[in-house]
Design a protein around this motif. Structure first.
Motif, PDB file in Angstrom:
ATOM      1  N   THR A 144      32.715  17.412  48.543  1.00 39.59           N
ATOM      2  CA  THR A 144      31.822  16.946  46.625  1.00 39.59           C
ATOM      3  C   THR A 144      33.116  16.647  45.654  1.00 39.59           C
ATOM      4  OG1 THR A 144      30.505  19.315  47.362  1.00 39.59           O
ATOM      5  CG2 THR A 144      30.363  18.012  44.917  1.00 39.59           C
ATOM      6  N   LEU A 145      34.141  17.167  45.620  1.00 38.81           N
ATOM      7  CA  LEU A 145      34.768  16.284  44.798  1.00 38.81           C
ATOM      8  C   LEU A 145      34.997  15.308  45.341  1.00 38.81           C
ATOM      9  CD1 LEU A 145      37.256  19.714  43.575  1.00 38.81           C
ATOM     10  CD2 LEU A 145      35.192  18.371  42.953  1.00 38.81           C
ATOM     11  N   LEU A 146      35.505  15.176  46.641  1.00 39.06           N
ATOM     12  CA  LEU A 146      35.730  13.388  47.226  1.00 39.06           C
ATOM     13  C   LEU A 146      34.226  12.343  47.068  1.00 39.06           C
ATOM     14  CD1 LEU A 146      37.137  14.103  51.291  1.00 39.06           C
ATOM     15  CD2 LEU A 146      38.300  14.176  48.696  1.00 39.06           C
ATOM     16  N   MET A 147      33.515  13.034  46.839  1.00 40.80           N
ATOM     17  CA  MET A 147      31.962  12.027  46.470  1.00 40.80           C
ATOM     18  C   MET A 147      32.402  11.931  44.864  1.00 40.80           C
ATOM     19  SD  MET A 147      29.730  13.909  48.812  1.00 40.80           S
ATOM     20  CE  MET A 147      30.049  14.201  50.545  1.00 40.80           C
ATOM     21  N   GLY A 148      32.893  11.828  44.129  1.00 39.20           N
ATOM     22  CA  GLY A 148      33.089  12.513  43.105  1.00 39.20           C
ATOM     23  C   GLY A 148      32.091  13.054  41.670  1.00 39.20           C
ATOM     24  N   VAL A 149      31.287  14.191  42.796  1.00 41.55           N
ATOM     25  CA  VAL A 149      31.241  14.639  41.936  1.00 41.55           C
ATOM     26  C   VAL A 149      31.611  16.371  42.031  1.00 41.55           C
ATOM     27  CG1 VAL A 149      28.635  16.348  42.064  1.00 41.55           C
ATOM     28  CG2 VAL A 149      28.823  13.659  43.086  1.00 41.55           C
ATOM     29  N   ARG A 150      31.876  17.068  40.376  1.00 42.61           N
ATOM     30  CA  ARG A 150      32.535  18.150  39.950  1.00 42.61           C
ATOM     31  C   ARG A 150      31.122  18.683  38.893  1.00 42.61           C
ATOM     32  NH1 ARG A 150      37.707  17.017  40.715  1.00 42.61           N
ATOM     33  NH2 ARG A 150      38.282  19.250  39.925  1.00 42.61           N
ATOM     34  N   ASP A 151      29.919  18.651  39.205  1.00 40.44           N
ATOM     35  CA  ASP A 151      28.854  19.356  38.735  1.00 40.44           C
ATOM     36  C   ASP A 151      28.959  20.685  38.747  1.00 40.44           C
ATOM     37  OD1 ASP A 151      25.905  20.256  38.698  1.00 40.44           O
ATOM     38  OD2 ASP A 151      25.085  18.858  36.967  1.00 40.44           O
ATOM     39  N   PRO A 152      28.860  22.090  38.400  1.00 39.44           N
ATOM     40  CA  PRO A 152      29.136  22.744  39.260  1.00 39.44           C
ATOM     41  C   PRO A 152      27.403  23.584  40.223  1.00 39.44           C
ATOM     42  CG  PRO A 152      29.132  23.216  36.480  1.00 39.44           C
ATOM     43  CD  PRO A 152      28.950  21.618  37.106  1.00 39.44           C
ATOM     44  N   LEU A 153      26.804  23.082  39.828  1.00 46.37           N
ATOM     45  CA  LEU A 153      24.941  23.436  40.531  1.00 46.37           C
ATOM     46  C   LEU A 153      25.311  22.722  41.501  1.00 46.37           C
ATOM     47  CD1 LEU A 153      22.409  23.311  37.915  1.00 46.37           C
ATOM     48  CD2 LEU A 153      23.335  24.938  38.553  1.00 46.37           C
ATOM     49  N   VAL A 154      25.533  21.068  41.508  1.00 41.00           N
ATOM     50  CA  VAL A 154      26.439  20.553  43.153  1.00 41.00           C
ATOM     51  C   VAL A 154      26.930  21.366  43.795  1.00 41.00           C
ATOM     52  CG1 VAL A 154      26.148  18.613  44.183  1.00 41.00           C
ATOM     53  CG2 VAL A 154      25.439  17.945  41.736  1.00 41.00           C
ATOM     54  N   LEU A 155      28.420  21.916  43.394  1.00 44.32           N
ATOM     55  CA  LEU A 155      29.349  22.395  43.714  1.00 44.32           C
ATOM     56  C   LEU A 155      28.728  23.941  44.476  1.00 44.32           C
ATOM     57  CD1 LEU A 155      32.256  21.265  41.584  1.00 44.32           C
ATOM     58  CD2 LEU A 155      32.092  20.850  44.308  1.00 44.32           C
ATOM     59  N   ALA A 223      18.164  30.222  54.682  1.00 50.30           N
ATOM     60  CA  ALA A 223      17.589  30.813  53.847  1.00 50.30           C
ATOM     61  C   ALA A 223      18.088  29.298  53.039  1.00 50.30           C
ATOM     62  CB  ALA A 223      17.726  32.170  53.733  1.00 50.30           C
ATOM     63  N   LEU A 224      20.252  29.397  53.266  1.00 49.16           N
ATOM     64  CA  LEU A 224      20.400  28.942  52.854  1.00 49.16           C
ATOM     65  C   LEU A 224      21.115  27.300  52.902  1.00 49.16           C
ATOM     66  CD1 LEU A 224      23.585  31.199  53.061  1.00 49.16           C
ATOM     67  CD2 LEU A 224      22.652  30.769  50.928  1.00 49.16           C
ATOM     68  N   TYR A 225      19.878  26.946  54.157  1.00 51.11           N
ATOM     69  CA  TYR A 225      20.170  25.093  54.353  1.00 51.11           C
ATOM     70  C   TYR A 225      19.328  24.710  53.092  1.00 51.11           C
ATOM     71  CZ  TYR A 225      23.112  25.492  58.785  1.00 51.11           C
ATOM     72  OH  TYR A 225      23.515  25.585  59.673  1.00 51.11           O
ATOM     73  N   VAL A 226      18.184  26.279  53.091  1.00 54.17           N
ATOM     74  CA  VAL A 226      16.938  25.266  52.084  1.00 54.17           C
ATOM     75  C   VAL A 226      17.875  24.320  50.775  1.00 54.17           C
ATOM     76  CG1 VAL A 226      15.334  25.903  51.270  1.00 54.17           C
ATOM     77  CG2 VAL A 226      14.980  26.243  53.254  1.00 54.17           C
ATOM     78  N   ARG A 227      18.718  25.822  50.622  1.00 50.31           N
ATOM     79  CA  ARG A 227      19.700  26.136  48.946  1.00 50.31           C
ATOM     80  C   ARG A 227      19.808  24.260  49.217  1.00 50.31           C
ATOM     81  NH1 ARG A 227      20.516  31.330  45.993  1.00 50.31           N
ATOM     82  NH2 ARG A 227      22.267  30.207  45.656  1.00 50.31           N
ATOM     83  N   SER A 228      21.008  24.532  50.006  1.00 50.99           N
ATOM     84  CA  SER A 228      21.523  23.111  49.693  1.00 50.99           C
ATOM     85  C   SER A 228      20.898  21.614  49.234  1.00 50.99           C
ATOM     86  CB  SER A 228      22.532  22.897  51.231  1.00 50.99           C
ATOM     87  OG  SER A 228      21.611  22.970  52.303  1.00 50.99           O
ATOM     88  N   GLU A 229      19.633  21.732  50.115  1.00 45.06           N
ATOM     89  CA  GLU A 229      19.225  20.719  49.677  1.00 45.06           C
ATOM     90  C   GLU A 229      18.821  19.765  47.915  1.00 45.06           C
ATOM     91  OE1 GLU A 229      15.578  19.865  51.770  1.00 45.06           O
ATOM     92  OE2 GLU A 229      16.952  19.997  54.185  1.00 45.06           O
ATOM     93  N   ALA A 230      18.750  21.241  47.190  1.00 42.41           N
ATOM     94  CA  ALA A 230      18.787  20.920  46.051  1.00 42.41           C
ATOM     95  C   ALA A 230      20.788  20.396  45.302  1.00 42.41           C
ATOM     96  CB  ALA A 230      19.012  22.158  45.370  1.00 42.41           C
ATOM     97  N   GLY A 231      21.652  20.111  46.277  1.00 37.34           N
ATOM     98  CA  GLY A 231      22.962  19.524  45.837  1.00 37.34           C
ATOM     99  C   GLY A 231      22.768  18.156  46.824  1.00 37.34           C
ATOM    100  N   ILE A 232      22.510  18.237  48.035  1.00 37.05           N
ATOM    101  CA  ILE A 232      22.561  16.828  48.276  1.00 37.05           C
ATOM    102  C   ILE A 232      21.573  15.711  47.862  1.00 37.05           C
ATOM    103  CG2 ILE A 232      21.615  15.753  50.582  1.00 37.05           C
ATOM    104  CD1 ILE A 232      21.656  18.397  52.181  1.00 37.05           C
ATOM    105  N   PRO A 291      13.942  16.646  48.060  1.00 37.09           N
ATOM    106  CA  PRO A 291      13.781  17.151  46.599  1.00 37.09           C
ATOM    107  C   PRO A 291      15.423  17.666  45.946  1.00 37.09           C
ATOM    108  CG  PRO A 291      13.315  18.258  48.109  1.00 37.09           C
ATOM    109  CD  PRO A 291      13.726  17.392  49.082  1.00 37.09           C
ATOM    110  N   GLY A 292      14.595  17.518  44.424  1.00 36.61           N
ATOM    111  CA  GLY A 292      16.325  18.073  44.247  1.00 36.61           C
ATOM    112  C   GLY A 292      15.931  19.436  43.814  1.00 36.61           C
ATOM    113  N   GLY A 293      15.379  20.188  43.367  1.00 37.15           N
ATOM    114  CA  GLY A 293      14.425  21.894  43.626  1.00 37.15           C
ATOM    115  C   GLY A 293      14.928  22.599  42.205  1.00 37.15           C
ATOM    116  N   ASN A 294      15.183  23.458  42.071  1.00 35.94           N
ATOM    117  CA  ASN A 294      15.607  24.061  40.645  1.00 35.94           C
ATOM    118  C   ASN A 294      16.426  24.645  40.806  1.00 35.94           C
ATOM    119  OD1 ASN A 294      12.503  23.623  40.049  1.00 35.94           O
ATOM    120  ND2 ASN A 294      12.365  26.006  41.323  1.00 35.94           N
ATOM    121  N   PRO A 295      17.462  24.833  39.754  1.00 36.16           N
ATOM    122  CA  PRO A 295      18.893  24.774  39.303  1.00 36.16           C
ATOM    123  C   PRO A 295      19.073  26.667  39.815  1.00 36.16           C
ATOM    124  CG  PRO A 295      18.344  23.648  37.598  1.00 36.16           C
ATOM    125  CD  PRO A 295      16.964  23.715  38.003  1.00 36.16           C
TER     126      PRO A 295
END
Length: 365
Positions: A144-155, A223-232, A291-295
C-alpha cells in the motif's frame, strides 16, 4: 522507459534479478503484478524478492536458528543505507528509503519468521491472526505504501487482505506443514473437533473432523477478503486491477480446496492456468466497480502496523505513481502474452517439479 528511471538508486540488473526471482517462484504474484502500473512493478518485485529471500533463508535445509539474526542484520544495514552487495539488498534499501516504509513493518515480518523457527503453535484464531499479521499483513501494508497511499483505513484493509491470504495458505498446506512437523491450525479448534494435535501430527490424516476445521479457517479468510475490498476501492485506479486479481485468485484457492472435499492433507490445491487467466480478466474488468464499503477499524492484531505508518515521519517519498491510463492497450497485450508464456511453461510440470510450498502468502510456486 528504463527501469532505473523508476527506481534510480537500484540498477537495471538489480531490479531484473528481483523480477526473475518472482517470475520463477511465485506464479500468483507474478500474474497479478502484470496488472500493476509499470512504476509500481519494480518496487513490488523488490518487496516480494526480499520476502522470498527471507523465507528461503529461514526455511533452508539446515534451518539454522541464527538465520533470523542474519536477516535482522541485513535489514539494519538496509535502513542505515549500507546494504550488503547483493541485488535484493540494494534494491530493498532503495525501496524503504524512497517510500518511507517504517522499519517496524519489515521487522515484524522477521519476527513472524522467528516464530516459525521456534516452532510456535497457535491456540486460537487471534493467535493465528497475530502470526499472519507479521508474515503477510506486513506485505499488504508495504504494498500500500508503494502505491503512495498512507490512509489508516486503507492500510487496515490491506492488512486484512494479507491475513486472509495467509489463512488460505495455511488451509491449503495442512498436509505439507504436518509432514514438516508443523501445525498452524488453531489448536483449540482441533480439540473441539475431537482431534488431539500432537497425536494427529504424529500420523496426519484427513477425516471429516479435520474437514470441519479447514472449513472454519476458510470461512474466516472469506470474511477478511470481503472486508479487504473496501480498501481496494480507495487505491489509485491504476493499482486496483492487480490487487483485486491477487484477492480473487487467492480466494479461488479456497474454492478449489472445497471442491477437493476440504482435503488438504493428501492433495494440494492450486488454480490452473486457464482459470487464473479468466480470473485476471475478471479483475481487469471489475476493478473500477469495487464498492467502497463502510469504514472499519483494523483487526486488533494488525493495529500496530497501521500505527507504525501513522507515527512515521514521511521524509521524501514518491508522488502517486499510478496516474497513467490503467486501460493502456499496449500494456494489456504485453501482460497477456507474458502470462500465456508463463502458464504454458508451468502447467505441464508434475507437482513434484513445481517447487516446495512457501511459508508466506503470495510466494507459492
Amino acid at each position: 522507459m528504463p527501469i532505473w528511471l523508476e527506481n534510480p538508486a537500484a540498477s537495471d540488473d538489480d531490479i531484473d534479478a528481483c523480477r526473475a526471482m518472482i517470475r520463477q517462484g511465485s506464479r500468483t504474484f507474478f500474474a497479478a503484478s502484470l496488472l500493476l502500473p509499470p512504476a509500481i512493478r519494480s518496487p513490488a518485485y523488490t518487496l516480494y524478492a526480499f520476502c522470498r529471500f527471507a523465507d528461503d533463508e529461514v526455511d533452508g535445509v539446515d534451518r539454522e536458528q541464527d538465520a533470523v539474526v542474519r536477516l535482522r542484520d541485513r535489514l539494519a544495514r538496509a535502513y542505515d543505507g549500507d546494504p550488503l552487495p547483493s541485488a535484493t539488498d540494494r534494491a530493498f534499501a532503495d525501496m524503504v528509503a524512497r517510500y518511507a516504509i517504517p522499519r517496524t513493518i519489515p521487522e515484524a515480518l522477521l519476527e513472524g519468521l522467528a516464530w516459525d523457527t521456534d516452532g510456535r503453535r497457535y491456540e486460537d484464531l487471534s493467535g493465528l491472526y497475530a502470526y499472519s499479521a507479521r508474515v503477510a499483513g506486513t506485505v499488504g501494508a508495504m504494498m500500500t505504501l508503494l502505491m503512495g497511499v498512507r490512509d489508516p483505513l486503507v492500510l487496515a484493509r490491506a492488512c486484512d487482505l494479507g491475513v486472509a491470504m495467509q489463512l488460505t495458505n495455511i488451509a491449503r498446506d495442512v498436509g505439507e506443514d504436518a509432514r514438516m512437523g508443523r501445525i498452524y491450525l488453531p489448536l483449540a479448534w482441533m480439540r473441539e473437533a475431537g482431534i488431539d494435535p500432537d497425536a494427529w501430527l504424529a500420523a496426519p490424516r484427513f477425516d471429516e473432523r479435520l474437514a470441519g476445521v479447514v472449513a472454519r479457517l476458510l470461512a474466516a479468510a472469506d470474511a477478511l477478503y470481503v472486508r479487504s475490498e473496501a480498501g481496494i476501492a480507495h487505491l489509485p485506479i491504476g493499482c486496483r486491477p492487480g490487487i483485486l486479481a491477487a484477492r480473487i485468485m487467492y480466494a479461488e484457492i479456497g474454492r478449489v480446496i472445497e471442491r477437493h472435499g476440504l482435503d488438504s492433507v493428501s492433495r494440494r490445491a492450486y488454480v490452473r492456468g486457464r482459470r487464473k487467466l479468466a480470473l485476471l480478466a475478471q479483475a481487469f474488468a471489475t476493478a473500477p466497480l469495487v464498492p467502497g464499503g463502510n469504514p472499519m477499524p483494523p483487526l486488533d492484531e494488525t493495529r500496530f502496523l497501521v500505527d507504525a505508518v501513522t507515527d512515521h515521519a514521511l521524509g521524501r517519498i514518491r508522488p502517486d505513481p499510478a496516474r497513467g491510463p490503467w486501460w493502456d492497450m499496449q500494456r494489456r497485450i504485453v501482460w497477456v502474452l507474458d502470462l500465456f508464456e508463463r502458464l504454458g511453461q508451468r502447467d505441464g510440470l508434475p507437482a513434484s517439479e513445481r517447487g516446495r510450498p512457501a511459508r508466506l502468502a503470495g510466494l507459492e510456486p
